[in-house]
Structure formats: structure tokens, C-alpha cells
Design a protein around this motif. Structure first.
Motif, PDB file in Angstrom:
ATOM      1  N   ASN A  79      75.367  15.082  46.104  1.00 51.56           N
ATOM      2  CA  ASN A  79      74.210  14.413  45.264  1.00 51.56           C
ATOM      3  C   ASN A  79      74.181  15.326  44.284  1.00 51.56           C
ATOM      4  O   ASN A  79      74.551  16.697  44.299  1.00 51.56           O
ATOM      5  CB  ASN A  79      72.999  14.518  46.171  1.00 51.56           C
ATOM      6  N   PRO A  80      73.368  15.179  43.122  1.00 52.54           N
ATOM      7  CA  PRO A  80      73.238  16.203  41.796  1.00 52.54           C
ATOM      8  C   PRO A  80      72.382  17.139  42.526  1.00 52.54           C
ATOM      9  O   PRO A  80      71.862  17.416  43.531  1.00 52.54           O
ATOM     10  CB  PRO A  80      72.264  15.360  40.988  1.00 52.54           C
ATOM     11  N   ILE A  81      72.949  18.571  42.093  1.00 51.06           N
ATOM     12  CA  ILE A  81      72.672  19.734  42.003  1.00 51.06           C
ATOM     13  C   ILE A  81      71.507  20.106  41.185  1.00 51.06           C
ATOM     14  O   ILE A  81      71.196  19.602  40.064  1.00 51.06           O
ATOM     15  CB  ILE A  81      73.775  20.872  42.436  1.00 51.06           C
ATOM     16  N   SER A 136      73.462   9.075  50.989  1.00 48.69           N
ATOM     17  CA  SER A 136      72.119   9.473  51.191  1.00 48.69           C
ATOM     18  C   SER A 136      71.273   9.315  49.734  1.00 48.69           C
ATOM     19  O   SER A 136      69.871   9.167  50.196  1.00 48.69           O
ATOM     20  CB  SER A 136      71.982  10.943  51.692  1.00 48.69           C
ATOM     21  N   GLU A 137      71.651   9.254  48.700  1.00 53.75           N
ATOM     22  CA  GLU A 137      70.840   9.240  47.536  1.00 53.75           C
ATOM     23  C   GLU A 137      70.395   7.967  47.430  1.00 53.75           C
ATOM     24  O   GLU A 137      71.222   6.883  47.542  1.00 53.75           O
ATOM     25  CB  GLU A 137      71.522   9.741  46.475  1.00 53.75           C
ATOM     26  N   SER A 138      68.847   7.797  47.360  1.00 52.26           N
ATOM     27  CA  SER A 138      68.583   6.501  47.539  1.00 52.26           C
ATOM     28  C   SER A 138      68.747   5.420  46.426  1.00 52.26           C
ATOM     29  O   SER A 138      69.116   4.178  46.760  1.00 52.26           O
ATOM     30  CB  SER A 138      67.025   6.418  47.495  1.00 52.26           C
ATOM     31  N   SER A 139      69.327   5.939  45.162  1.00 50.97           N
ATOM     32  CA  SER A 139      69.900   5.008  44.109  1.00 50.97           C
ATOM     33  C   SER A 139      71.064   4.382  44.432  1.00 50.97           C
ATOM     34  O   SER A 139      71.399   3.402  44.235  1.00 50.97           O
ATOM     35  CB  SER A 139      69.633   5.419  42.710  1.00 50.97           C
ATOM     36  N   ALA A 140      72.027   5.537  44.970  1.00 49.43           N
ATOM     37  CA  ALA A 140      73.339   5.025  45.289  1.00 49.43           C
ATOM     38  C   ALA A 140      73.510   4.074  46.610  1.00 49.43           C
ATOM     39  O   ALA A 140      74.256   3.218  46.557  1.00 49.43           O
ATOM     40  CB  ALA A 140      74.079   6.330  45.749  1.00 49.43           C
ATOM     41  N   VAL A 287      68.089  10.927  29.393  1.00 47.00           N
ATOM     42  CA  VAL A 287      68.442   9.576  30.029  1.00 47.00           C
ATOM     43  C   VAL A 287      69.791   9.965  30.844  1.00 47.00           C
ATOM     44  O   VAL A 287      70.411  11.040  30.878  1.00 47.00           O
ATOM     45  CB  VAL A 287      68.996   8.469  28.810  1.00 47.00           C
ATOM     46  N   GLY A 288      69.806   9.058  31.689  1.00 46.03           N
ATOM     47  CA  GLY A 288      71.183   9.029  32.939  1.00 46.03           C
ATOM     48  C   GLY A 288      70.457   9.201  34.156  1.00 46.03           C
ATOM     49  O   GLY A 288      70.902  10.064  34.791  1.00 46.03           O
ATOM     50  N   CYS A 289      69.277   8.375  34.527  1.00 44.43           N
ATOM     51  CA  CYS A 289      68.758   8.148  35.876  1.00 44.43           C
ATOM     52  C   CYS A 289      69.033   6.687  36.174  1.00 44.43           C
ATOM     53  O   CYS A 289      68.058   5.991  35.810  1.00 44.43           O
ATOM     54  CB  CYS A 289      67.731   8.951  35.855  1.00 44.43           C
ATOM     55  N   PRO A 290      69.772   6.669  37.208  1.00 44.36           N
ATOM     56  CA  PRO A 290      70.974   7.045  37.774  1.00 44.36           C
ATOM     57  C   PRO A 290      72.040   7.544  36.681  1.00 44.36           C
ATOM     58  O   PRO A 290      71.948   7.107  35.493  1.00 44.36           O
ATOM     59  CB  PRO A 290      71.559   6.053  38.715  1.00 44.36           C
ATOM     60  N   HIS A 291      72.878   8.648  37.105  1.00 43.21           N
ATOM     61  CA  HIS A 291      73.916   8.934  36.169  1.00 43.21           C
ATOM     62  C   HIS A 291      74.492   7.817  35.256  1.00 43.21           C
ATOM     63  O   HIS A 291      74.756   6.660  35.672  1.00 43.21           O
ATOM     64  CB  HIS A 291      75.154   9.672  36.915  1.00 43.21           C
ATOM     65  N   CYS A 292      74.724   8.287  33.907  1.00 45.48           N
ATOM     66  CA  CYS A 292      75.370   7.362  33.043  1.00 45.48           C
ATOM     67  C   CYS A 292      76.843   6.471  33.602  1.00 45.48           C
ATOM     68  O   CYS A 292      77.510   7.234  33.966  1.00 45.48           O
ATOM     69  CB  CYS A 292      75.308   7.947  31.722  1.00 45.48           C
ATOM     70  N   THR A 343      73.876  17.507  37.587  1.00 46.39           N
ATOM     71  CA  THR A 343      72.309  17.664  37.833  1.00 46.39           C
ATOM     72  C   THR A 343      71.550  16.536  36.958  1.00 46.39           C
ATOM     73  O   THR A 343      72.340  15.712  36.521  1.00 46.39           O
ATOM     74  CB  THR A 343      71.971  18.873  37.144  1.00 46.39           C
ATOM     75  N   CYS A 344      70.411  16.728  37.040  1.00 50.76           N
ATOM     76  CA  CYS A 344      69.751  15.564  36.695  1.00 50.76           C
ATOM     77  C   CYS A 344      68.302  16.008  36.152  1.00 50.76           C
ATOM     78  O   CYS A 344      67.983  17.105  36.348  1.00 50.76           O
ATOM     79  CB  CYS A 344      69.726  14.156  37.149  1.00 50.76           C
ATOM     80  N   MET A 345      67.382  15.162  35.202  1.00 49.35           N
ATOM     81  CA  MET A 345      66.043  15.540  34.936  1.00 49.35           C
ATOM     82  C   MET A 345      65.107  15.562  36.017  1.00 49.35           C
ATOM     83  O   MET A 345      64.067  16.178  35.778  1.00 49.35           O
ATOM     84  CB  MET A 345      65.684  14.425  33.890  1.00 49.35           C
ATOM     85  N   VAL A 346      65.487  15.317  37.243  1.00 46.73           N
ATOM     86  CA  VAL A 346      64.605  15.335  38.396  1.00 46.73           C
ATOM     87  C   VAL A 346      64.849  16.856  38.939  1.00 46.73           C
ATOM     88  O   VAL A 346      63.833  17.371  39.490  1.00 46.73           O
ATOM     89  CB  VAL A 346      64.426  14.012  39.218  1.00 46.73           C
ATOM     90  N   VAL A 347      66.020  16.841  39.512  1.00 46.38           N
ATOM     91  CA  VAL A 347      66.383  18.017  40.551  1.00 46.38           C
ATOM     92  C   VAL A 347      66.703  19.419  39.592  1.00 46.38           C
ATOM     93  O   VAL A 347      66.831  20.439  40.323  1.00 46.38           O
ATOM     94  CB  VAL A 347      67.763  17.877  41.208  1.00 46.38           C
ATOM     95  N   GLY A 362      63.111   3.658  35.509  1.00 44.50           N
ATOM     96  CA  GLY A 362      61.953   3.430  36.259  1.00 44.50           C
ATOM     97  C   GLY A 362      61.942   4.509  37.395  1.00 44.50           C
ATOM     98  O   GLY A 362      60.655   5.064  37.507  1.00 44.50           O
ATOM     99  N   LYS A 363      63.095   4.825  37.871  1.00 42.79           N
ATOM    100  CA  LYS A 363      63.090   5.648  38.856  1.00 42.79           C
ATOM    101  C   LYS A 363      62.714   7.275  38.414  1.00 42.79           C
ATOM    102  O   LYS A 363      61.712   7.841  39.098  1.00 42.79           O
ATOM    103  CB  LYS A 363      64.540   6.261  39.487  1.00 42.79           C
ATOM    104  N   ALA A 364      63.008   7.648  37.201  1.00 46.87           N
ATOM    105  CA  ALA A 364      62.571   9.044  36.676  1.00 46.87           C
ATOM    106  C   ALA A 364      61.058   8.839  36.213  1.00 46.87           C
ATOM    107  O   ALA A 364      60.412   9.905  36.615  1.00 46.87           O
ATOM    108  CB  ALA A 364      63.322   9.275  35.337  1.00 46.87           C
TER     109      ALA A 364
HETATM  110 FE1  F3S Z   1      70.427  10.169  40.121  1.00 50.54          FE
HETATM  111 FE2  F3S Z   1      68.606  12.133  39.530  1.00 50.54          FE
HETATM  112 FE3  F3S Z   1      68.071   9.867  39.215  1.00 50.54          FE
HETATM  113  S1  F3S Z   1      69.789  11.960  41.458  1.00 50.54           S
HETATM  114  S2  F3S Z   1      69.014   8.436  40.306  1.00 50.54           S
HETATM  115  S3  F3S Z   1      69.799  10.969  38.276  1.00 50.54           S
HETATM  116  S4  F3S Z   1      66.624  11.322  39.669  1.00 50.54           S
END
Ligand code: F3S
Length: 390
Positions: A79-81, A136-140, A287-292, A343-347, A362-364
Motif C-alpha cells: 500500500n502507499p507509504i 487490503s487497501e479499500s479502494s483497490a 490529486v491522485g486519490c486513488p493514484h492517477c 505515497t499520498c495526501m492521506v498517508v 470523495g475518498k480524500a
Molecule cells: Fe490511495 Fe491514499 Fe487515496 S492510499 S485511495 S491515494 S487515501
């Protein structure tokens, strides 16, 4: 006695003939299977392991990982780190955090996990209809179940890691066809012909709250693959939706004559979606949630062409997608925006410095306030680029 049907190879592992780690991992899978009433284990094609950011697993998680001694027997990714592995200094990551994060990565590498740290591994490795997985990652999970028609429960980090090391997972829940049918109908009463990724993210944000953990069957929408990705990610965040169907679009909705009689039907009105698009001032755009996807990167490059960012603009994608689209990524970065992998804007802890962040997801929108402490604003990709460059 395990209560589950096991193969001779499993009995050998349980007897400790293949080392303590594999023994403990199989015991964990069997214990999970018992809790959920699985009759047997099923072989998996791949695993995707969460619990990879030092921000989420911390010191004790790292200690546990380093105590393990086995190798993944199926393709498995992370998953993203908390940081881009190659560009963490440029992102402003604290060196102490980087050291701990690198230790987590090294521990997973020793276990044979591939260091693709992404929530979109389906762009890197082919995944097919009907395949059993342990992701395990919910969007995946939502994407592979719903858009590809593969089969996975939403695994916890240890369960997915155990599955990667054993090559099997308990066969229950969404691995079984009879659990994959619709449980509630969601009728979208809007003209969605002009909808983009953010609109579907907002729909998912709203619908997730309405459907909870049920399997929804959507009517009245015709999303493309990136829009489905956005819809599912948001529903998995505000609800616990690991599988959904869209009439005439997603593979099981097309192939399987679902019986919809007697299901509760929920109507979603356009105003319920529009109201989520607030206009608070923001300090950064991500931007990029989930990854682009490659198509999303190309669209960002097109919108940024000839512009310079006036506030931080983060774009997140899998390293493999960045590598295969290097010219597009260069073109995005000419504007001053940064395209980060892993990585991403959340982790990432870096995002905690901003009091407010604009996203097209919407997830972010659901996670940024709790995970990063700031306010979140959702807008279309066009609005995100406009705000980042105005
Ligand atoms: Fe992926 Fe991070 Fe969004 S893990 S789904 S970019 S919160």
C-alpha cells in the motif's frame, strides 16, 4: 483439529516443517477463516499488503515485521507509504521519519514483497475476472471486485501479508459467488452526462453513507473506468463497500442476471451531490486519490500546459505509471507541480502542515480531516488546477 479442509502441504506448514513464520502465518489464516466460517482456503493470484506507512504502523508494527522470516510465494505489492522512496527530501519529509519508513520498506523487501507502494496495483500487474486475491487497501479492493470482477475480501494488513507468504486465503465472503449479489438499489436521478471524476467521488461519498456495508446496484449512471475508481474509493471510505455493481457497466452486472426483486431502492437527487462542492479557501491542492491513471496524468498535463502553480500542487501515482509516462510527468512538473510516487495526501505526514487542502476525490474528502487534521474541499480536476494556478 482446525475445522477447515486442509491440503497435505498445509499440514506440513502447520507442523512447522517450513519454519516458524509460515507456521504462524497459516495459523493466522485458519483463525481468520474460523471466525468467518470458511470451509477451506483458496489459492490466490496476488496480494496487496496494507500497514506500510510508518505513520500508521509505528514502532511496534516495525518490530513485528522484522521478526518474520519467510518469502512471498505470489506477487505481492505494498500500500502507499508515508513518503516517495526516491524523492522524500524534496517532499520535505523529516529525516527521522524517513529512516523509520525505510526500515519498514526494508523489512517488507526481505519478505519478498515488491516495493510498488500503490493503491492502484491493477495498472502494473494484470488482474483478471474471477481471480481470487488477498488485497487490503479499500479502494483497490473495491476496484478489483467491482470493475474487474476479481474476488477479494478487504484484508487487514497481517491477513494480506499472511496470504502473500502462504499463497492462500480463507474462502469466505466475497470469494463466494452467492455473497456477491446486489443488496440495495441506488437510483441516481441526475443528468450525469457531463459528470467527471470528482462528481463520481462526491456520489460515492454520499452513497457510502446511505448503503453502509451492503452491495449496491447503481442505476442511472454510465461511468468510465477512472470514474468507477473514484466512485468505489469514496464509498469504501464513508461506508464499508467492497463491491458494487453498475447496471450495464460493471462486468458482473452485465454477465449475471441478478434478482433485484424486493431490494430496498434509494434515490439520489442531484442537489445531494452538489452540496458537497464547497468553496473554502485552500493552502494546497492534491490529486491522485486513488493514484492517477495514465489518462488522468495526461489530463492534468493538458490543463497545466503553459501555467505555473501559485500554491503547492501534489499529484500522486504509482512509480510504474510515472515511469511509463515520463514525458507527461515532465510536462506536469514544468508548472512547478510535483508528481510523487509511493505515497499520498492521506498517508504522508507532509500534508499535516496545511490547514486546508483541495482534492478531486470523495475518498480524500472523507479522510483528509481525520488523517491530516486539515479541512478538505472537493472540486473538479479543472477547478483544482485553476485554484493551484490562479
Ligand atoms: Fe490511495 Fe491514499 Fe487515496 S492510499 S485511495 S491515494 S487515501
Amino acid at each position: 483439529m482446525t475445522g477447515m479442509q486442509l491440503e497435505p502441504e498445509d499440514e506440513r506448514i502447520l507442523a512447522g516443517e517450513e519454519g516458524e513464520t509460515r507456521q504462524k502465518m497459516l495459523e493466522l489464516l485458519i483463525a481468520l477463516g474460523k471466525v468467518f466460517g470458511a470451509q477451506r482456503l483458496v489459492e490466490i493470484k496476488s496480494a496487496q499488503v496494507s500497514g506500510a506507512s510508518y505513520k500508521t504502523i509505528g514502532k511496534y508494527g516495525l518490530e513485528w515485521l522484522t521478526s518474520l522470516d519467510a518469502k512471498a510465494v505470489v506477487p505481492a505489492v505494498l500500500n502507499p507509504i508515508g513518503m516517495p522512496r526516491g524523492r522524500w527530501e524534496e517532499m520535505g519529509i523529516d529525516p527521522a521519519f524517513a529512516r523509520d519508513q525505510q526500515a519498514v520498506i526494508a523489512a517488507y523487501e526481505r519478505l519478498g514483497i515488491r516495493l510498488d507502494c500503490t493503491c492502484t496495483p491493477y495498472y502494473l500487474y494484470s488482474t483478471g475476472y474471477g481471480e481470487h486475491l488477498a488485497w487490503s487497501e479499500s479502494s483497490a479492493v473495491s476496484y478489483v471486485n467491482s470493475v474487474i470482477g476479481a474476488r477479494t475480501n478487504r484484508e487487514g494488513g497481517p491477513g494480506a501479508l499472511a496470504a502473500a507468504l502462504i499463497g492462500k486465503t480463507p474462502c469466505y465472503g466475497l470469494h463466494l459467488e452467492h455473497n456477491r449479489g446486489p443488496q440495495v438499489i441506488v437510483s441516481v436521478q441526475a443528468d450525469t452526462r457531463d459528470w467527471g471524476i470528482a462528481d463520481y467521488g462526491a456520489l460515492g461519498y454520499h452513497a457510502g453513507k446511505l448503503v453502509g456495508n451492503r452491495v449496491p446496484y447503481f442505476r442511472g449512471i454510465m461511468p468510465d473506468a477512472d470514474q468507477l475508481k473514484s466512485l468505489g474509493a469514496a464509498m469504501a471510505a464513508t461506508g464499508a463497500v467492497a463491491l458494487y455493481h453498475v447496471e450495464g457497466v460493471t462486468p458482473e452486472a452485465v454477465k449475471i442476471p441478478f434478482d433485484l426483486n424486493g431490494l430496498e431502492a434509494i434515490a439520489v437527487e442531484p442537489e445531494e451531490i452538489k452540496t458537497l462542492f464547497n468553496e473554502i479557501p485552500v493552502e494546497a491542492v492534491a490529486v491522485g486519490c486513488p493514484h492517477c491513471s495514465p489518462a488522468e496524468l495526461a489530463e492534468i498535463a493538458r490543463l497545466l500546459n503553459g501555467k505555473i502553480v501559485t500554491k503547492p500542487l501534489y499529484v500522486f501515482a504509482a512509480q510504474g505509471v510515472i515511469d511509463r509516462n515520463a514525458r507527461v510527468v515532465d510536462s506536469i512538473e514544468k508548472s512547478g507541480a510535483r508528481v510523487f510516487a509511493d505515497t499520498c495526501m492521506v498517508v504522508s505526514p507532509v500534508m499535516e502542515q496545511y490547514a486546508s487542502i483541495m482534492v478531486n476525490s470523495g475518498k480524500a474528502l472523507a479522510y483528509v480531516p481525520n488523517m491530516c487534521g486539515g479541512r478538505a474541499r472537493i472540486g473538479t480536476i479543472e477547478d483544482c488546477i485553476r485554484v493551484a494556478t490562479e
